[in-house]
Design a protein around this motif. Structure first.
Motif, short mmCIF file in Angstrom:
data_model
loop_
_atom_site.label_atom_id
_atom_site.label_comp_id
_atom_site.label_asym_id
_atom_site.label_seq_id
_atom_site.Cartn_x
_atom_site.Cartn_y
_atom_site.Cartn_z
N ILE A 66 0.84 -1.20 0.00
CA ILE A 66 0.00 0.00 0.00
C ILE A 66 0.87 1.24 0.00
N ASN A 69 2.49 1.80 -3.40
CA ASN A 69 1.60 1.93 -4.54
C ASN A 69 0.64 3.09 -4.44
N ARG A 145 -7.11 -11.39 2.48
CA ARG A 145 -7.62 -11.92 1.22
C ARG A 145 -8.38 -10.83 0.47
N ASP A 146 -9.18 -10.09 1.23
CA ASP A 146 -9.98 -9.05 0.62
C ASP A 146 -9.08 -7.99 0.00
N ALA A 147 -8.01 -7.66 0.72
CA ALA A 147 -7.15 -6.60 0.22
C ALA A 147 -6.41 -7.02 -1.04
N SER A 149 -7.73 -9.11 -3.24
CA SER A 149 -8.62 -9.78 -4.17
C SER A 149 -8.85 -8.98 -5.44
N LEU A 150 -8.78 -7.66 -5.35
CA LEU A 150 -9.11 -6.91 -6.56
C LEU A 150 -8.03 -7.03 -7.60
N THR A 151 -6.81 -7.06 -7.14
CA THR A 151 -5.72 -7.13 -8.09
C THR A 151 -4.50 -7.63 -7.36
N ALA A 152 -3.53 -8.10 -8.06
CA ALA A 152 -2.30 -8.53 -7.41
C ALA A 152 -1.64 -7.29 -6.83
N ARG A 153 -1.16 -7.40 -5.60
CA ARG A 153 -0.52 -6.25 -4.97
C ARG A 153 0.96 -6.29 -5.26
N SER A 154 1.43 -5.35 -6.03
CA SER A 154 2.85 -5.34 -6.36
C SER A 154 3.65 -4.75 -5.21
N THR A 250 4.97 -9.84 -5.93
CA THR A 250 3.66 -9.43 -5.46
C THR A 250 3.42 -9.97 -4.04
N GLN A 253 -1.86 -14.14 -2.56
CA GLN A 253 -2.90 -14.77 -1.77
C GLN A 253 -2.66 -16.26 -1.59
N GLU A 254 -1.98 -16.84 -2.59
CA GLU A 254 -1.77 -18.28 -2.56
C GLU A 254 -0.63 -18.66 -1.63
#
Lengths: 336, 468, 435, 624
Positions: A66, A69, A145-147, A149-154, A250, A253-254
Motif C-alpha cells: 500500500i 503503490n 484476502r480481501d485486500a 482480491s481486486l488485483t495482485a498487490r505489487s 507481489t 494470496q496463494e
C-alpha cells in the motif's frame, strides 16, 4: 546420487548450477531465519507460539504494498508523502524508507494484537494462548484476502528481476537483498539483546514474576516482543515476495498466508528459544529444501510431486528423534 | 499500473446498491427498474422480451412448478466460493450474473416472474459445499429451481450424484470434461469449452507458431494434481500424439507444494520450445518467472485458469509475459469484440456498476445468466417449470451467447454437443490498464489473436466421454 | 439410605459412576429423549415446531457427530494425556482412506492396491483400489489402521514434549498430504477425491442392504424415517458407544495412568507409570477414534479430497477442546457443537441482519449501522456478496467473526464451555453461598 | 455416703439392666446386617455392620482377656473418635473392665496424671503422636501400664518399647485366645452387675486437677433409657435405626458418649465418624445427620460461617441473603415466643424462606435432615438459638453433667424456652431441685454417679446431706417449670458495689458475635466490669481482607485499631442488653489464641479462668 549430479552437470554445467542452488538456499534460508527469529522473540518474550505470524506477515507485506503503490493511507487522514509517484518504480532509498514505515506499521499491529488478545491471557496455559493466536490468524485472513482480491498487490521492487552474473551463474539481486536483510536483522537483534530492553526481555523470559519483582515492566516487554516479532515476520514476507521467489514481486494470496507454517520446522530444529538456532535452522532447512528440489528432481516420480516441500518436515523429524529439543534449544529441566 | 481502488478503505468506492443475495432482489430491482429502462437495455433484450410479455399476461398457474418457482419469483441458487481461494474470481462472476438478472428483472423477468438469486458461500470446501447444496436443493420453500453456478470440480463431483437423484439442474463453474460422464447425468450442464479441448486447440496454435519460425516443436506439459490438471494434461498429451510432437518434459501432476525448483530445473533442462501449463496463476508465475530468469525461451500458453491478467500483467513479470505468453480462453475479453453480447454486457455494467473495475470474468457470469434464461424460458414454454422440467428443457435448447463465446447446446450425443471452439489471446503488458467501467477506457491487456477457432485435431476427434 | 444424601459415597463405584448422581442420570436421559424428538420433529412428526429444528439444522447437526467422535479421541490424547497434537487430521485421513480402500468400489482391480508400485516403475496401473467390503469390516478396521499408524509414528511423538510435539505433528499432516498425492489409487483425485462407501449395513456384498441408510422409509419395519434421520441416528448410536468407551477409559488403570502423565509426567514415571508406554497407548487410542471419525465423516459426506485433511482440520480440534474444556466428555461434546455450528450460526445471524435491513426498529437500525448497501453508507459489511474491497462481504466477515469469537471466548472463559457449566453448577451448588 | 441410695429404679426401662456391651450383642443377633457405624477411609464411607462390629468387639475383648485384664481393670483410650474407640470401649465393658477416655488434645502432663490416677493397665493410643506422650517418659513413670496398643502403625518403631502392640496383632491375639477359650467373654458379660463401674469420666476441672467420675452400668442404662427414651424430646419418635449421627466431639466426654455410642447401642442409631476436626462441615454435608448434638462453640461457629459466607457471596446471592437472615430472625423470634411451636405467620414466612434460602442453607450446613438438635455443656446465647429456630433447625438446650450422667433437665418439643435449660425429665419429675438458700441446682436419681475414683473425700463434698448431688451451678426457676442457669457458683462476680453478677450470661452474649471467639468478664471485687476478648481469627481475618487491612499474625490482627473498633461495637451491642452495672466498661484483646496445651483452656475448650487471669494479669490491671 552420482548420476543425478552428472545429469545436472550435462546441461548447464555443474558449478554454476551448484552455485545458483547454494545462493538460492542461502536466500531462502535468510528469509526462514528472519521469520524464525520473529517466532523466537515472541516465544522468548511471552511464551506464546505465534500461529498468527502468517496473517501478520502477510499484513506487513500488504502495508508495504500500500505504501509503495497508493498515496493514500487506509484509516489515516493524511497521505504518505514518501510514496513513489503512481505508476513508477521507486528509487532504492525511497523504497527502503517505505519498508521501514511498513515494518513500523506491522510492529504496531503486533503490539495492538498483543495488548488486546495476549495480555489478558497471561498465566493461562500455553495452548490456550496458541489457540488465541490461531483465532487471530483466522480473523486476519479475510482482511488479507480481501485486500489482495481486486488485483495482485505489487511490491514495486526497485531492482525487479535483475541479476548479477557470477562465474556463469545468475545471482538475482533479490536473493542478495534477502541475505543482507537477514544479516541486518540478526545483528540488530543481537544489539537489542545487549540493550536494557533486551536484558529485561531475557529476564522476563527466564522468570516473569522475578522480573516483575525487580521492577521490570513485563507488559512493555510483552509489547516489544510482539512488535519486534511482527516486524521480523513482515520483513520475511516482504523479501519472500520478491523476484524469483514464487510470488514474483507481489503479495500473493496463494503463497503468503502459508509461508509462516513453513517456518515451523525451522524454529523446532533451531529450538523454540534460540535466536542463533533460528538462523542455523533456517539455513539448514532451506538448503535441504532447495538442494533436494534441484538434485533429486530426476526422482520426482518416486518421491512424489512436490516432494521438496516436505523435506523440512522430514529433516525436522529426524533431528527431533535424536535431539528432542532441537539443535540449539535449551533442554527443559523437568521437575516433579 | 493503477492501484487506486485497493484497500482505500474510506474512500468508500462503494458499489451501487445491489441485491442482497437471498432476499432483496425485489427491492434492488425495483430501485433500478426506472433508471435501467434505458433504450439500450430494452433494445438488446429482444429475445427476452419476445417471449416474456406473452407469458407475463397469462396466469402463471398453467405452468407446473414444484420448488423454487412461485407465481411471481423464480429462485436460482449459487453455490459459490466467496471466501476461499477463488473468491476474487468468483465474486466477479457472481457480479456478472447479478447484473444480468437486474437487467432481466427490470424487463419483466422470465415468464412474468422475477428471478431471485440465492447465493451461498462454500469457501471452496467440499463439506461446506455439500451443505450448501443440501440447502439449495431442499424440497421446501428454501429450495431453488436450479443451481446456476456451482463453483469448482471437487464440489460439483461431490454433489453430482445427489443432484441426479434430486433431478435438479446444476451449471458447474468448472470446465473439466468430467461432466460428460453418463454416470453423472444430464443435469450437470457442462458449460463452455472443456480443458481437454482447450489444450488441444492451444497446442495446435503454439505448434503452428513454432513451425512457422522453422523450428521443430518440442513440448513440455506442466500440470498440477487434481482433475483440472489431469484434464488439461490429457488434452495436451492427446494433442501431442495427434500432432506427432515430441514431448520432452511431461510433469503430470508434478506441480505441487510450494517449492517448484524441481520442475523449473527439469523444464529448463528439457530444451522444450512449447510449454503448456495447467496450473494456478501463482504456480504459473513462479515457474514462468524462474524459467525465464534462467534464460529459458519458449512459447508458453496454458489453460485459462493458469493465467490471471491482474497478477501476471500487473507484476514484475509483465514484460516477459508480453513476450512469451499466449493466453487461451473461451470467452471474449472485456470490450474484446463488438458483438451484440459484449455491447449488452458493457452497457449494463456502465449503467448499473459504473464504479466497478473492468474485468474479463463478468462475461462468464453474464453467460451463465444467458444459459439459465434460455433454459427457463424453454421450460416455461413447455409449461413445466418443475426441477425435472427444467432439466428436460435444458436438453432442448441452444444457447446463443451473442458473440461472447461459442454457442452451445446439449442435445444429442456428447460428441455432437461438445463445444470445440476456443480463443487465443495476445498478452499486451503496455495496454494493461484497469479502470472503472464508467471511464470507458482501459483494458485487461488481452486481445483476441485467433478465434473462435477449432483446430484440425479437435474438429476430427470423436469425443465419447471425459478425456480422463 | 443414600437418597437425599448425594455426597454420601460408600464405595468407589459410586464415585466413578458414569452418571454419579440421580440428577445426572435424569439429565442424560432427558437429553437423549430431546435428541430423538428433535430429529423426529424434523418433518415427520408435525407436532414439534420445525422452525426450531428445521431441515437446515439436521444436516449440520449430523455432520457434528463424526467430528464429535474424532474430538473424543483428541480429548483422550490432549485432554486426558496432556499431549497436544496437531496431527489429528492425519489420523482422520488414515481412517478415511482405510475405509474407502476396504469399503469403496474400486475400478483398478487388485493391481491398483499395491502401493507405490508405479512410483518405482514396478507396475503400470490405473484406477482406484477398493474392496467393497461391508461396514462392519471397514469401520472397525479404519480405527485399527489409524491406531497402527499411530503406534508406528509414536517413537518420534513420545520423545518430544509440549509445543515441540505440536509442531512435529504438524509435519505429520504435511507428510500425509504428500503421501495422499502420491497414492491416487487410494486417495482418489487430489482435489475432488473419490467416492466413499455409503453408510448402509450389509451382511456381505449383497445388493439390498440389510439396514438401509440412504432411502426414506421404515427402519427395520418399525418407524418411518427420512434418509437424513436414519443417518443421524446411526451416527449418533456410534457416537454413544464411543462416548461410553471414552468415559470408561478414564476409569480404568490405563486412564488413570494417562491422567497421571498429564498432571506431572516425571512424577508419574517416578511412581512407576511407564511414561513412554502409556503415551504410546494414548496415541493409539486417540488415533483409533480419529480413524473412526474420519471414516464416518468421509462416508457421510460421500466424497472428500486429501486437502480436506489439512492442518486446519487439526486446528479445529484444538479449538474444540479449548472451547469445550479439556479433559471431559461433556466439554468435548459442547466444544464440538460450538465450533462446528458456530460458522453456521454466524451466517444465520448476518443473513438475518441483512434481512432486517429495512424493517426499522432497533434491529433495523443495527442492520443499518452494520451493513453497507451503497456508496456513502459506512457500514463495515457489504450486503452484496460479490463486492471485493471495503466494505467486505458478509462471507468474508464470517471467518473474521469466528476467529474473534474464539479469541474473546478464550480470554473471558479460559476453561471453556465446560468451565461455564462448572461455574453455573457451582453457583447453584453453593447456594445460598458462593463457596 | 458416697453411694446414691435409691437404686435400682429405672422405671422407664423395665427391661432390667443391660450393659452397653450386652445391648451391642443384641443388635448383632437381631440385625446383623444393619449398619452400625461408618468411617471415612480413603475418601469413601466404609460401613460397619453390627455383625462385623460385634465380631471385632469380641476379638478385642478376648484380646483384653489374653492380656490379663481382670474385672475392674482400667483400660485407657487416647484417640480421636473412630470405630476402634467404640470397639475398645465395648470390649472393655464386655470383660467388665473400666474404660477411661482421654482427650486427644491432652498434653503429656495430663496423660501422665490420668493414666496414673486411674491406674490403667492397658493403654490404647491412636498413633505415634499419642503413643509418644506415654513413651517419652521412662516406663517407670507409668508403673501400671502393661500394654500400649496403637492403631496407626505409621511412625512407630516397635522395638522402642516392648509394651507396644499393634491393633491388628491385638485383634489376632484375641482371635487366638477366643479359639482357645471360647465363651469366656460371654461368661464375663453374663456376670456383669449394675454396680460394675463401666467408665471413668475425667472432669475437665476448671479448678484443680481432673477427677475421674465413676459411672456404673446402672448409670449408663438409666441414662440411655431416660435421655434416649423420652418421647417428648424429639419431634416424631424416639431414636431408631433410621437415624444417624456424626461423631466429632471427644468420646471421652459424657455428652458425646451418650449421643453417639450409647444412642448407637441403645437404639441402633448409625454412628458416623468425622474424619477430623477440620472436615466436620464437609462430613456433615455428606452424612446429613438426623440427630445432632453440638456444644455452643459449634453453633457459634456455624452461625459465624453462615454470616461470612453470606457476606462473601456473589451480589445477587447477597441481595437475597440479607433479607432472608432478617426473616430467619423474625421467624425465630416468633417461634421462641411460641415456645418452639409454629405460629401460622412464622410457618408461612418459613415456607417462603425455605424455597429460596433455608433448604439449601440447611443442606449446606449438613442440617437438612436434622429432626433433633441439641446443645449443652456450656451456656449459649438465646439469640443464636432463635436464629437456628428461624431457619428450621430446632435446637434444644439440655442440662446435665458427668456426675449425674448428663441427666438433669431438658427442653422438649413444643415447650422450648430459650434461655433456659428446660425442665426435669417427665418420667422422673422429682429428680431436680434448686436449693432455696444458695440457689444451687441439685439432682437425685439413679443416674447419679458412684463417686470419684480414688477420692472419697471429694465425692463426699459433692453430695448434700440428704443425698442430692450438688451441681455447683446456680439456677432459678422460670415459670416454675423451666430452670435457668445463672452461673457456676464459683464464677459469680460480686462487684465492689456488692452487686451479684453472672459473667457467663454476658460472655455468651459477647460470644454470639461472629467476631468473638472467647470472652472473659472480670470484675470480682472491682468497681466495674471489664472483659478480656479473643477474636475469632477466621471471621475477623475475613473481615479485614474485605476492608483491605493487611495483617500478619493473630496478635497483629488483634491489635489493629480497626479491629478494636469492630469489637468495641460488638461490646456496645451486648451492653445494651444488660443493666448498667452489668455493662462491660473496658476490654482488652487477648493477644494469642487460647490453647489447651498452654493451660488456658480445658480439654473441652472451656476457659480456665484463673489461668487466663494469671496469664494476662497485666492486661487486666491496665483496665483498672
Amino acid at each position: 546420487m552420482i548420476d543425478v549430479l552428472l545429469l545436472a552437470q550435462e546441461s548447464t554445467g555443474f558449478f554454476p548450477t551448484f552455485l545458483q542452488t547454494l545462493i538460492k538456499g542461502l536466500a531462502l534460508g535468510s528469509i526462514y531465519a528472519v521469520m524464525g527469529i520473529g517466532f523466537v522473540i515472541v516465544f522468548k518474550g511471552t511464551q506464546v507460539l505465534n500461529f498468527a505470524a502468517g496473517g501478520i506477515a502477510m499484513a506487513g507485506a500488504l502495508f508495504m504494498s500500500i505504501l509503495v503503490n497508493d498515496a493514500g493511507l487506509p484509516f489515516l487522514p493524511f497521505s504518505n508523502p514518501l510514496a513513489p509517484e503512481i505508476g513508477t518504480t521507486p528509487s532504492i532509498p525511497r523504497w527502503l524508507i517505505n519498508l521501514v514505515l511498513a515494518l513500523i506499521i506491522a510492529a504496531i499491529l503486533g503490539m495492538v494484537l498483543e495488548r488486546i488478545a495476549i495480555r489478558p491471557m497471561i498465566g493461562q496455559p500455553l495452548f490456550s494462548m496458541a489457540v488465541i493466536t490461531l483465532g487471530i490468524e483466522t480473523a486476519l485472513g479475510p482482511f488479507n484476502r480481501d485486500a489482495t482480491s481486486l488485483t495482485a498487490r505489487s511490491l514495486q521492487i526497485p531492482w525487479g528481476l535483475e541479476q548479477w552474473e557470477f562465474l556463469g551463474a545468475g545471482i538475482p539481486k533479490s536473493y542478495v537483498g534477502a541475505m543482507v536483510a537477514a544479516v541486518l536483522c540478526f545483528l540488530s537483534i543481537n544489539l537489542f539483546f545487549r540493550s536494557r530492553f533486551g536484558v529485561a526481555m531475557r529476564a522476563v523470559a527466564f522468570d516473569q514474576e522475578a522480573a516483575q519483582a525487580q521492577g521490570i515492566n513485563v507488559g512493555r516487554v510483552f509489547s516489544i516482543a510482539w512488535g519486534l516479532g511482527a516486524a521480523l515476520v513482515a520483513v520475511g514476507a516482504i523479501f519472500y515476495g520478491m523476484g524469483p521467489f514464487p510470488p514474483q514481486g507481489t503479495v500473493s494470496q496463494e503463497i503468503h498466508p502459508v509461508l509462516a507454517f513453513r517456518v515451523l520446522p525451522v524454529i523446532i530444529l533451531g529450538g523454540l528459544d534460540s535466536i542463533p538456532g533460528a538462523l542455523y535452522g533456517g539455513l539448514l532447512i532451506a538448503s535441504a529444501e532447495v538442494f533436494a528440489g534441484q538434485y533429486l528432481a530426476q526422482w520426482t516420480s518416486v518421491l512424489g510431486a512436490g516432494y521438496s516441500t516436505i523435506v523440512p518436515y522430514i529433516v525436522m523429524l529426524i533431528v527431533l528423534l535424536v535431539r528432542p529439543y532441537g539443535l540449539f534449544g535449551s533442554e527443559e529441566i523437568r521437575r516433579v | 499500473m493503477k492501484f487506486k481502488r485497493l484497500l482505500a478503505l474510506f474512500m468508500a468506492l462503494g458499489l451501487v446498491a445491489s441485491a442482497c443475495g437471498s432476499s432483496e432482489t425485489d427491492d434492488g430491482a425495483a430501485g433500478e427498474s426506472e433508471s435501467s429502462a434505458t433504450t439500450e437495455a430494452t433494445a438488446e433484450e429482444e429475445t427476452t422480451t419476445t417471449a416474456a410479455p406473452a407469458e407475463a399476461e397469462e396466469p402463471a398457474a398453467e405452468i407446473a412448478t414444484d420448488f423454487g418457482v412461485t407465481d411471481d419469483t423464480i429462485k436460482v441458487g449459487l453455490n459459490a466460493d466467496l471466501s476461499g481461494p477463488f473468491a476474487s474470481l468468483v465474486a466477479e462472476i457472481v457480479e456478472g450474473q447479478t447484473v444480468y438478472w437486474e437487467v432481466v428483472n427490470a424487463n419483466g423477468g422470465i415468464a412474468g416472474r422475477q428471478v431471485e438469486m440465492v447465493v451461498l458461500d462454500s469457501g471452496y470446501a467440499t463439506d461446506k459445499g455439500i451443505e450448501n447444496y443440501l440447502t439449495l436443493a431442499a424440497e421446501s420453500d428454501e429450495g431453488v429451481a436450479m443451481i446456476s453456478e456451482n463453483t469448482g470440480s471437487p464440489i460439483t463431483a461431490a454433489i453430482a450424484e445427489d443432484a441426479k437423484d434430486d433431478d435438479i439442474l446444476v451449471i458447474p463453474l468448472s470446465w473439466a470434461s468430467l461432466w460428460a460422464d453418463p454416470d453423472i447425468g444430464p443435469n450437470i450442464l457442462e458449460k463452455g469449452t472443456n480443458y481437454c479441448i482447450e489444450s488441444m486447440n492451444g497446442i495446435s496454435f503454439l505448434a503452428d507458431l513454432v513451425t512457422e519460425n522453422g523450428d521443430t516443436p518440442k513440448l513440455a506439459i506442466l500440470s498440477r494434481p487434481g482433475e483440472y490438471g489431469a484434464d488439461g494434461f490429457a488434452g495436451a498429451a492427446l494433442a501431442a500424439e495427434l500432432l506427432d510432437i515430441e514431448v520432452v518434459y511431461a510433469a503430470e501432476g508434478e506441480v505441487a507444494g510450494d517449492d517448484r525448483t524441481a520442475v523449473v530445473t527439469q523444464l529448463v533442462n528439457s530444451g522444450a520450445n512449447i510449454v503448456w501449463t495447467t496450473l494456478t496463476p501463482g504456480e504459473t508465475a513462479d515457474i514462468f518467472g524462474n524459467a525465464v530468469a534462467q534464460g529459458f525461451e519458449a512459447q508458453w500458453s496454458g489453460n485459462q485458469p493458469s493465467f490471471n491478467y491482474l497478477a501476471h500483467l500487473g507484476g514484475d513479470l509483465a514484460e516477459s509475459f508480453d513476450q512469451y505468453w499466449w493466453q487461451s480462453g473461451y470467452t471474449v475479453p472485456w470490450n474484446g469484440n463488438d458483438s451484440e453480447g459484449m455491447q449488452d454486457l458493457v452497457a449494463a455494467f456502465t449503467e448499473l456498476r459504473p464504479d466497478n473495475n473492468l474485468s474479463d470474468v463478468y462475461a462468464i457470469g453474464w453467460m451463465e445468466g444467458l444459459m439459465v434464461q434460455t433454459v427457463l424460458e424453454q421450460a416455461a414454454a413447455n409449461g413445466d417449470m418443475t426441477r425435472a422440467g427444467i432439466v428436460a428443457a435444458s436438453q432442448e435448447v441452444t444457447v446463443d451467447f451473442k458473440g461472447l463465446g461459442p454457442n452451445q447446446s446439449w442435445a444429442g450425443s456428447y460428441n455432437d454437443s461438445v463445444v470445440r471452439e476456443s480463443y487465443m489471446f495476445d498478452a499486451d503488458a503496455t495496454a494493461f490498464d484497469i479502470q472503472p467501467v464508467s471511464s470507458g477506457t482501459g483494458s485487461t491487456g488481452l486481445f483476441i489473436e485467433k478465434g473462435p477457432f477449432v483446430s484440425e485435431i479437435v474438429a476430427d476427434y470423436v469425443f465419447d466421454g471425459p478425456c480422463i | 439410605m443414600s437418597f437425599g444424601r448425594p455426597h454420601l459415597r460408600t464405595s468407589y463405584e459410586q464415585d466413578s459412576a458414569i452418571f454419579p448422581t440421580y440428577f445426572q442420570k435424569g439429565a442424560a436421559g432427558l437429553f437423549l429423549i430431546f435428541i430423538v424428538l428433535m430429529v423426529l420433529g424434523n418433518g415427520a412428526a408435525g407436532w414439534i415446531p420445525t422452525w426450531l429444528f428445521g431441515q437446515t439444522w439436521l444436516n449440520p447437526l449430523t455432520l457434528v457427530l463424526p467430528f464429535a467422535i474424532a474430538a473424543l479421541g483428541f480429548n483422550i490424547l490432549t485432554g486426558v494425556t496432556g499431549q497436544v497434537s496437531l496431527g489429528h487430521a492425519f489420523f482422520m485421513g488414515v481412517g478415511a482412506y482405510s475405509a474407502v480402500t476396504l469399503g469403496g468400489k474400486g475400478d483398478g482391480g487388485v493391481k491398483a492396491c499395491v502401493p507405490f508400485a508405479d512410483n518405482i516403475g514396478l507396475l503400470d496401473k490405473a484406477g482406484e483400489c477398493g474392496l467393497g467390503l461391508p461396514i462392519w469390516i471397514w469401520l472397525p478396521l479404519a480405527g485399527v489402521f489409524a491406531a497402527l499408524v499411530g503406534i508406528l509414528v509414536s517413537p518420534a511423538a513420545v520423545k518430544v514434549r509440549g509445543l515441540y510435539l505440536a509442531i512435529v505433528t504438524v509435519g505429520l499432516v504435511f507428510i500425509g498430504l504428500h503421501i495422499a498425492r502420491m497414492l491416487p489409487e487410494y486417495a482418489g483425485d487430489y482435489e475432488s477425491g473419490r467416492k466413499w462407501p455409503k453408510l448402509d449395513i450389509r451382511i456381505w456384498k449383497e445388493e439390498v442392504p440389510f439396514i438401509d441408510m440412504n432411502e426414506d422409509g421404515k427402519w427395520l419395519g418399525l418407524i418411518y424415517l427420512t434418509e437424513e434421520q436414519k443417518q443421524f441416528f446411526f451416527l449418533f448410536a456410534i457416537l454413544l458407544v464411543m462416548m461410553a468407551f471414552a468415559k470408561n477409559l478414564v476409569r480404568t488403570r490405563t486412564g488413570r495412568a494417562l491422567q497421571a502423565i498429564r498432571d506431572r509426567d516425571v512424577a508419574a514415571e517416578v511412581m512407576g507409570v511407564p511414561e513412554q508406554h502409556y503415551k504410546r497407548v494414548g496415541f493409539a487410542i486417540s488415533s483409533f477414534y480419529a480413524g473412526i471419525g474420519g471414516a464416518l465423516w468421509a462416508s457421510y459426506q460421500g466424497r472428500v479430497s486429501p486437502v480436506d485433511f489439512s492442518l486446519l482440520l487439526s486446528v479445529e480440534f484444538v479449538a474444540i477442546l479449548l472451547i469445550g474444556g479439556a479433559g471431559t466428555i461433556a466439554g468435548t461434546m459442547m466444544g464440538t457443537l460450538f465450533v462446528e455450528l458456530l460458522p453456521k450460526a454466524v451466517e444465520k445471524l448476518t443473513n438475518w441482519l441483512s434481512g432486517n435491513l429495512d424493517s426499522g426498529g432497533v434491529i433495523g437500525d443495527l442492520a443499518n449501522i452494520m451493513l453497507t448497501s451503497g456508496p456513502g453508507d459506512f457500514g463495515p459489511v457489504s450486503t452484496s456478496p460479490t463486492a471485493p474491497g471495503w466494505p467486505m462481504s458478509v462471507f468474508l466477515w464470517n471467518p473474521v467473526i469466528y476467529g474473534v469469537l474464539i479469541v474473546i471466548f478464550l480470554i473471558f472463559e479460559p476453561h471453556g464451555l465446560f468451565g461455564i457449566w462448572v461455574k453455573i453448577r457451582n453457583y447453584w451448588k453453593g447456594w445460598p453461598f458462593s463457596y | 455416703m458416697a453411694v446414691v441410695t435409691e437404686k435400682p429404679i429405672a422405671q422407664s426401662s423395665g427391661s432390667g439392666y443391660r450393659t452397653v456391651a450386652q445391648r451391642a450383642q443384641e443388635w448383632a443377633t437381631k440385625a446383623p446386617t444393619q449398619v452400625a457405624m461408618r468411617d471415612k477411609e480413603l475418601g469413601v464411607w466404609r460401613e460397619w455392620t453390627w455383625e462385623k462390629t460385634w465380631d471385632m468387639v469380641m476379638e478385642a475383648a478376648n484380646g483384653l482377656l489374653a492380656l490379663g485384664v481382670e474385672v475392674g481393670d482400667r483400660v485407657t483410650i487416647h484417640s480421636e473418635d473412630r470405630p476402634e474407640w467404640v470397639i475398645m470401649d465395648l470390649a472393655t465393658v464386655a470383660v467388665r473392665g473400666i474404660t477411661v477416655g482421654l482427650y486427644p488434645t491432652n498434653p503429656h502432663a495430663e496423660v501422665e496424671y490420668t493414666l496414673n490416677d486411674s491406674g490403667a493397665c492397658i493403654h490404647l493410643a491412636e498413633d505415634q503422636e499419642q503413643a509418644d506422650k506415654v513413651l517419652d517418659l521412662p516406663a517407670a513413670a507409668y508403673p501400671s501400664v502393661r500394654k500400649i496398643i496403637y492403631i496407626e502403625p505409621r511412625g512407630i518403631r516397635r522395638q522402642v518399647d516392648e509394651r507396644l502392640m499393634d491393633w491388628q496383632d491385638f485383634l489376632a491375639l484375641g482371635r487366638e485366645y477366643r479359639q482357645a477359650n471360647p465363651g469366656e467373654v460371654e461368661a464375663r458379660m453374663a456376670n456383669a452387675g449394675p454396680d460394675d463401674v463401666m467408665t471413668l469420666v475425667y472432669t475437665s476441672g476448671t479448678t484443680g486437677p481432673p477427677k475421674g467420675a465413676m459411672l456404673n452400668n446402672a448409670n449408663a442404662d438409666f441414662s440411655i433409657e431416660i435421655i434416649g427414651g423420652t418421647p417428648e424430646r424429639i419431634r416424631g419418635h424416639i431414636p431408631n435405626t433410621k437415624d444417624s449421627v456424626l461423631t466429632f466431639l471427644p468420646l471421652c466426654h459424657v455428652a458425646e458418649r451418650i449421643f453417639s455410642t450409647w444412642h448407637m447401642v441403645g437404639f441402633g442409631v448409625v454412628l458416623n465418624f468425622a474424619e477430623s476436626i477440620d472436615t466436620i462441615s464437609t462430613n456433615l454435608r455428606e452424612i446429613q445427620p438426623t440427630l445432632f448434638f453440638g456444644v455452643p462453640r459449634i453453633w457459634e461457629k456455624m452461625h459465624a460461617t453462615i454470616m461470612i459466607k453470606g457476606q462473601d457471596a456473589s451480589p445477587f446471592k447477597r441481595l437475597l441473603f440479607k433479607p432472608s437472615m432478617n426473616l430467619a430472625r423474625w421467624i425465630g423470634h416468633k417461634r421462641a415466643e411460641a415456645a418452639g411451636g409454629w405460629p401460622l405467620t412464622a410457618r408461612l414466612a418459613y415456607w417462603l424462606g425455605y424455597v429460596f434460602v433455608f433448604r439449601a442453607m440447611r443442606e449446606r450446613l449438613g442440617l437438612g435432615k436434622t429432626r433433633w438438635a441439641g446443645t449443652g455443656a456450656a451456656p449459649i446465647a438465646p439469640e443464636l438459638l432463635e436464629f437456628f429456630l428461624g431457619i428450621g433447625v430446632d435446637v434444644y438446650e439440655l442440662y446435665g453433667m458427668t456426675e449425674n450422667t448428663a441427666v438433669a433437665t431438658l427442653n422438649m418439643v413444643g415447650r422450648n424456652r430459650l434461655g433456659t435449660v428446660g425442665e426435669a425429665y417427665p418420667s422422673i419429675k422429682e429428680s431436680v431441685r434448686i436449693d432455696t438458700e444458695t440457689g444451687e441446682i441439685q439432682t437425685k436419681h439413679p443416674g447419679v454417679f458412684a463417686g470419684y475414683w480414688g477420692k472419697p473425700d471429694k465425692t463426699a463434698e459433692t453430695f448434700t446431706e440428704d443425698g442430692w448431688l450438688m451441681t455447683g451451678d446456680v439456677g432459678e426457676w422460670v415459670d416454675d417449670t423451666h430452670i435457668k442457669i445463672v452461673d457456676r457458683i464459683k464464677h459469680i462476680i460480686i462487684t465492689a458495689g456488692g452487686k451479684n453478677i453472672s459473667p457467663s450470661e454476658i460472655e455468651s452474649s459477647l460470644k454470639s458475635s461472629p467476631f468473638i471467639n472467647e470472652a472473659m468478664v472480670i470484675g470480682d471485687r472491682r468497681k466495674y466490669l471489664t472483659a478480656l476478648i479473643a477474636i475469632e481469627l477466621e471471621t475477623v481475618g475475613n473481615w479485614a481482607t474485605r476492608e483491605n487491612l493487611s495483617y500478619t499474625t493473630y496478635r497483629d490482627l488483634s491489635e489493629k485499631p480497626e479491629v478494636i473498633a469492630l469489637i468495641e461495637a460488638e461490646v456496645e451491642r451486648t451492653n445494651e442488653k444488660f443493666a448498667r452495672v452489668e455493662g462491660v466498661k473496658k476490654f482488652r484483646m487477648i493477644p494469642k489464641e487460647l490453647d489447651h496445651e498452654d493451660g488456658e483452656l480445658t480439654a473441652t475448650q472451656k476457659l480456665k479462668r484463673s489461668a487466663v487471669e494469671d496469664a494476662f494479669r497485666d492486661l487486666v490491671e491496665e483496665m483498672y
